[in-house]
Design a protein around this motif. Structure first.
Motif, PDB file in Angstrom:
ATOM      1  N   ARG A  62       0.850  -1.186   0.000  1.00 20.81           N
ATOM      2  CA  ARG A  62       0.000   0.000   0.000  1.00 20.81           C
ATOM      3  C   ARG A  62       0.886   1.236   0.000  1.00 20.81           C
ATOM      4  O   ARG A  62       1.901   1.260   0.670  1.00 20.81           O
ATOM      5  N   TRP A  63       0.473   2.243  -0.776  1.00 19.30           N
ATOM      6  CA  TRP A  63       1.266   3.475  -0.865  1.00 19.30           C
ATOM      7  C   TRP A  63       0.372   4.678  -0.652  1.00 19.30           C
ATOM      8  O   TRP A  63      -0.565   4.910  -1.424  1.00 19.30           O
ATOM      9  N   VAL A  70      -3.517   8.226  -1.717  1.00 22.76           N
ATOM     10  CA  VAL A  70      -3.434   6.776  -1.842  1.00 22.76           C
ATOM     11  C   VAL A  70      -3.443   6.396  -3.322  1.00 22.76           C
ATOM     12  O   VAL A  70      -4.350   6.760  -4.055  1.00 22.76           O
ATOM     13  N   VAL A  71      -2.397   5.711  -3.753  1.00 24.48           N
ATOM     14  CA  VAL A  71      -2.297   5.263  -5.143  1.00 24.48           C
ATOM     15  C   VAL A  71      -2.502   3.746  -5.158  1.00 24.48           C
ATOM     16  O   VAL A  71      -1.901   3.036  -4.345  1.00 24.48           O
ATOM     17  N   SER A  72      -3.338   3.246  -6.064  1.00 19.24           N
ATOM     18  CA  SER A  72      -3.622   1.809  -6.054  1.00 19.24           C
ATOM     19  C   SER A  72      -2.468   1.025  -6.686  1.00 19.24           C
ATOM     20  O   SER A  72      -1.785   1.523  -7.589  1.00 19.24           O
ATOM     21  N   PRO A  73      -2.259  -0.202  -6.220  1.00 22.63           N
ATOM     22  CA  PRO A  73      -1.191  -1.044  -6.777  1.00 22.63           C
ATOM     23  C   PRO A  73      -1.327  -1.232  -8.291  1.00 22.63           C
ATOM     24  O   PRO A  73      -0.321  -1.323  -9.000  1.00 22.63           O
ATOM     25  N   ALA A  74      -2.559  -1.251  -8.780  1.00 20.11           N
ATOM     26  CA  ALA A  74      -2.772  -1.400 -10.220  1.00 20.11           C
ATOM     27  C   ALA A  74      -2.071  -0.280 -10.988  1.00 20.11           C
ATOM     28  O   ALA A  74      -1.636  -0.454 -12.121  1.00 20.11           O
ATOM     29  N   LYS A  75      -1.938   0.890 -10.348  1.00 19.47           N
ATOM     30  CA  LYS A  75      -1.253   2.019 -10.992  1.00 19.47           C
ATOM     31  C   LYS A  75       0.243   2.020 -10.732  1.00 19.47           C
ATOM     32  O   LYS A  75       1.031   2.279 -11.629  1.00 19.47           O
TER      33      LYS A  75
END
Ligand code: C2E
Ligand code: CA
Ligand code: CA
Ligand code: CA
Length: 279
Positions: A62-63, A70-75
């Motif tokens: 998680r970032w 919050v940036v999603s892992p997909a990105k």
């Protein structure tokens, strides 16, 4: 019509520029994410359908970036891969998982095995296996702490080398599982050459279980094929009780998904493990 075409083209390039800029912002952010302490692991439990026991947890990155939110892992995972940051952040993730495991054993808690997603580049980076050994040693924990989730794509090229690396990890006592199974092209034969202990059925099949007879048939086939190859079968992305019941009827070994728990910060996971009777 010509005018319209031109306008569309301008729209298109504006979108492309926005996408390029976003990737650049993500890349720049990721460069400082470790130093700024913006990364975290969340943990999602897996449950044995026969015994109810929690068999392990999957660690998911998680970032929460200072400027991007919050940036999603997909990105951000694809940007990590392309910009060569996978090695550094991947090492951070393995280290963070091992420190978490150590913290559980230090507090005499049931310490669930932690599964970490592995990218091809990570596995093939020089010194990867030694790096894992070093982290385990530094944290004072054994290989039973770890599992790596790999994908079919990993053997697409230079198969011998990839299999040799996976065998070294497996010989150390680290478990391996085949992630997103059924979505690739090499499905069946890949299980024969990979030293994997378990197979995770991709959540696309699970999502359609109740509505698409083909997805149900594929799921049933993967379970029976996997069992004849002596692998444990895990269904991921299980969201409903109906899906869970169908999977139990099909003889699936374990489930993971919102029906049990979402990926959670360590402290919240600990509370869930307690209520599930494993604490
Ligand atoms: P994955 O390995 O297939 O992970 C499962 C994804 O499904 C996770 O998405 C998880 O949050 C989500 N999920 C779990 N249960 C459910 C459910 O019941 N329903 C639905 N719809 N989704 C569910 P997430 O966390 O966004 O991660 C996306 C992908 O990013 C992962 O897919 C994995 O390929 C990659 N990833 C995440 N963390 C890491 C990492 O540390 N290293 C590497 N190499 N890849 C990672
Ligand atoms: Ca995974
Ligand atoms: Ca998966
Ligand atoms: Ca996936």
């Amino acid at each position: 019509a010509k005018e319209l075409g031109k306008a569309n083209f301008q729209f298109y390039t504006a979108d492309m520029n926005a996408a390029v800029e976003e990737r650049l912002a993500i890349k720049n952010g990721l460069l400082r994410a470790i130093e700024l302490d913006e990364l975290a692991l969340h943990f999602q439990p897996k449950q044995d359908l026969n015994t109810g026991a929690i068999t392990g947890v999957e660690a998911l990155l998680r970032w929460n970036a200072a400027d991007l939110g919050v940036v999603s892992p997909a990105k951000f995972i694809p940007v990590m891969e392309e910009s060569g940051l996978m090695g550094r952040i991947g090492e951070w993730a393995i280290d963070a998982a091992c420190r978490q495991y150590r913290s559980w054993t230090d507090r005499s808690m049931m310490a669930p095995r932690i599964a970490i997603n592995l990218s091809v580049r990570q596995l093939r980076a020089p010194g990867f296996v030694e790096m894992v050994e070093r982290i385990l040693h530094r944290c004072g924990i054994g290989p039973e702490a770890l599992e790596f989730e790999i994908t079919e794509g990993m053997v697409a090229k230079d198969t011998k080398n990839a299999v040799a690396l996976l065998n070294r990890l497996s010989d150390m006592g680290i478990r391996l599982s085949m992630d997103d199974f059924g979505t690739g092209t090499s499905s069946l034969s890949v299980i024969r050459i990979f030293p994997v202990d378990s197979i995770k059925i991709d959540r696309a099949f699970i999502a359609d279980l109740g509505t698409d007879p083909d997805s149900a048939a594929i799921t049933r086939t993967i379970i029976s094929m996997g069992h004849s190859l002596r692998r444990r079968i895990i269904a991921e992305g299980v969201e409903t009780k109906d899906q869970l019941d169908a999977l139990r009827d099909m003889g699936c070994d374990e489930i993971q998904g919102y029906v049990l728990a979402p990926p959670l910060p360590a402290a919240e996971l600990e509370r869930v493990l307690m209520t599930l009777g494993n604490g």
